[in-house]
Design an enzyme around this catalytic site. Structure first.
Site, PDB file in Angstrom:
ATOM      1  N   GLY A   1       0.540  -1.106  -0.003  1.00 11.32           N
ATOM      2  CA  GLY A   1       0.142   0.134   0.078  1.00 11.32           C
ATOM      3  C   GLY A   1       0.863   1.253   0.000  1.00 11.32           C
TER       4      GLY A   1
ATOM      5  CD  GLN B   1      -6.920  -0.657   7.377  1.00  9.21           C
ATOM      6  OE1 GLN B   1      -7.661  -1.525   7.734  1.00  9.21           O
ATOM      7  NE2 GLN B   1      -5.568  -0.696   7.782  1.00  9.21           N
TER       8      GLN B   1
ATOM      9  N   GLY C   1      -2.535  -5.868  -0.338  1.00  8.36           N
ATOM     10  CA  GLY C   1      -3.061  -7.294  -0.228  1.00  8.36           C
ATOM     11  C   GLY C   1      -3.057  -7.936   1.253  1.00  8.36           C
TER      12      GLY C   1
ATOM     13  CB  THR D   1      11.040 -10.054 -12.109  1.00  4.20           C
ATOM     14  OG1 THR D   1      11.829  -9.904 -13.038  1.00  4.20           O
ATOM     15  CG2 THR D   1      10.456 -11.189 -12.339  1.00  4.20           C
TER      16      THR D   1
ATOM     17  CB  CYS E   1       6.444   3.679  20.965  1.00  4.60           C
ATOM     18  SG  CYS E   1       7.847   3.787  22.156  1.00  4.60           S
TER      19      CYS E   1
HETATM   20  N1  PLP Z   1      -2.653   3.039   4.244  1.00  2.00           N
HETATM   21  C1  PLP Z   1      -3.498   2.660   5.440  1.00  2.00           C
HETATM   22  C2  PLP Z   1      -4.651   3.581   5.562  1.00  2.00           C
HETATM   23  C3  PLP Z   1      -3.060   1.664   6.029  1.00  2.00           C
HETATM   24  O1  PLP Z   1      -3.639   1.257   6.907  1.00  2.00           O
HETATM   25  C4  PLP Z   1      -1.993   1.129   5.754  1.00  2.00           C
HETATM   26  C5  PLP Z   1      -1.254   0.042   6.601  1.00  2.00           C
HETATM   27  O2  PLP Z   1      -1.555  -0.041   7.837  1.00  2.00           O
HETATM   28  C6  PLP Z   1      -0.902   1.452   4.574  1.00  2.00           C
HETATM   29  C7  PLP Z   1      -1.477   2.526   3.945  1.00  2.00           C
HETATM   30  C8  PLP Z   1       0.564   0.953   4.125  1.00  2.00           C
HETATM   31  O3  PLP Z   1      -0.076  -0.293   3.512  1.00  2.00           O
HETATM   32  P1  PLP Z   1       1.233  -1.464   3.414  1.00  2.00           P
HETATM   33  O4  PLP Z   1       1.345  -2.052   4.849  1.00  2.00           O
HETATM   34  O5  PLP Z   1       0.802  -2.490   2.477  1.00  2.00           O
HETATM   35  O6  PLP Z   1       2.549  -0.571   2.964  1.00  2.00           O
END
Ligand code: PLP
Length: 387
Positions: free
Chosen positions: A71, A178, A199, A236, A324
């Protein structure tokens, strides 16, 4: 009882069906999808299938889907692509409650030549839409607003926002990491230019994500290399994981309402029972407009980390609302942006459920959590003062 996993906004279990579909692509069909031979072609065929499955869940076309590593990469690719493709515009806008994948890149850009607007949220985590719209200008290159918040679960009105933004000729990106698999999404019907997913948040594997880029949107690749993804993302392909992501999307599409109704019932039971049994407890976020699997509960006058540790002894896995940083436990930027009082933000716990949670597990949490809070409050000087 073994682990009770209610931390699904952090990551999810890979579905058995997903794993089964992935396994042959490690050692049986290990060809390179770019190869000319039939062996490689079998892999290429499965990648095409995965792309179509993702597109189908989202109401997109296959060629609008680009595979990435996560993500975070999808978000970075989208944001960097827009600013590189629109070099004359120097203003970008986002919300104050984005995931670090977007927030930290925007902060970096604010120190590197960009004027950045962070849109505030109210006490319930709802976006200040007037502020957002007032701050759109001729110089605005990009608006990036997450679809659903990972901590509070609050869902933003993306359909409305994207319409207003695009009417002004500004590119709209949403971090939907999310959101995917938790409610229906039809990108054909919405004015979104770019859309990120990951994923491991929907029972697929870690280390794979996708970026939707609407046909016709100006695009500059982030990873420049080979011709993979039609030159839009070199490297790849992470074949097995892409296949896993495709399967996870197919399963999500087939069971969307069943799974989410079941999860919502369990979440509501957990939340209502905790509110009934534990005093000085607040729900962080708009209860009427949230992801069906998420509840962020603030237990006033206790430390979230202590709650987590004590729940961990019973095998209950959840998250706190603190980050933290530099040795001190600061409430997260999301809870701070929402104006959750310090005494409540410190004791905030996020429970995020999945289709694999059972009623028995929820009953177990409902039984174990109230005495934990009671014991911790007995030790709290603040609690003694207000009692
Ligand atoms: N965006 C949101 C709203 C997320 O909750 C997260 C992961 O917690 C991410 C982006 C990042 O995704 P990834 O862990 O696949 O890099």
């Amino acid at each position: 009882m073994s682990e009770i996993y209610v931390d699904n906004n952090a990551t999810t279990q890979v579905s058995p069906e997903v794993l089964e579909e992935m396994l042959p692509y490690f050692n049986e069909f290990y060809g390179n999808p770019s190869s000319m031979h039939t062996f490689g072609g079998k892999v290429e065929h499965k990648i095409t299938e995965a792309r179509a499955r993702i597109a189908s869940l989202l109401g997109a076309s296959s060629e609008e889907i680009i595979f990435t590593s996560c993500g975070t990469e999808s978000d970075s690719t989208a944001i960097r692509s827009v600013i590189l493709s629109n070099p004359d515009k120097k203003h970008i806008l986002t919300s104050r409650v984005e995931h670090p994948a977007v927030k930290n890149l925007y902060e970096y850009l604010s120190k590197n030549g960009y004027r950045v607007t962070f849109v505030p949220v109210d006490r319930k985590g709802r976006l200040d839409l007037d502020y957002l719209y007032e701050n759109l200008g001729d110089d605005t290159a990009l608006v990036s607003i997450m679809w659903a918040n990972n901590e509070s679960g609050v869902i933003f009105p993306i359909e409305e926002i994207s319409k207003v933004v695009r009417e002004k000729g500004i590119v709209f990106h949403t971090d939907a990491v999310q959101a995917v698999g938790k409610f229906p999404i039809d990108l054909k019907a919405i004015d979104i230019d770019m859309f990120s997913l990951s994923g491991h948040k929907l029972h697929g594997p870690k280390g794979v994500g996708a970026l939707y880029v609407r046909r016709g949107t100006k695009y500059t690749p982030f990873i420049i290399g080979g011709h993979q993804e039609k030159g839009r993302r070199g490297g790849t392909e992470n074949v097995a994981s892409i296949i896993g992501l495709g399967k996870a999307c197919e399963l999500a599409a087939a069971h969307l309402s069943d799974n989410n109704n079941q999860v919502k019932q369990l979440r509501d039971k957990l939340e209502n029972e905790i509110l009934k049994r534990v005093s000085n407890t607040i729900i962080n976020g708009d209860r009427n407009n949230r992801l069906p699997n998420t509840t962020s509960i603030a237990f006033e006058y206790v430390e979230g980390e202590s709650i987590l540790l004590m729940m961990d002894e019973f095998g209950i896995c959840a998250s706190s609302g603190s980050a933290c940083t530099s040795g001190s436990l600061e409430p997260s930027h999301v809870l701070r942006a929402m104006g959750v009082p310090f005494t409540a933000a410190h004791g905030s716990i996020r429970f995020s459920l999945s289709k694999y949670n059972t009623e028995e597990e929820i009953d177990f949490i409902i039984e174990k959590l109230p005495p934990i809070i009671e014991r911790l409050r007995e030790l709290s000087p603040f609690w003694k003062k207000i009692k």
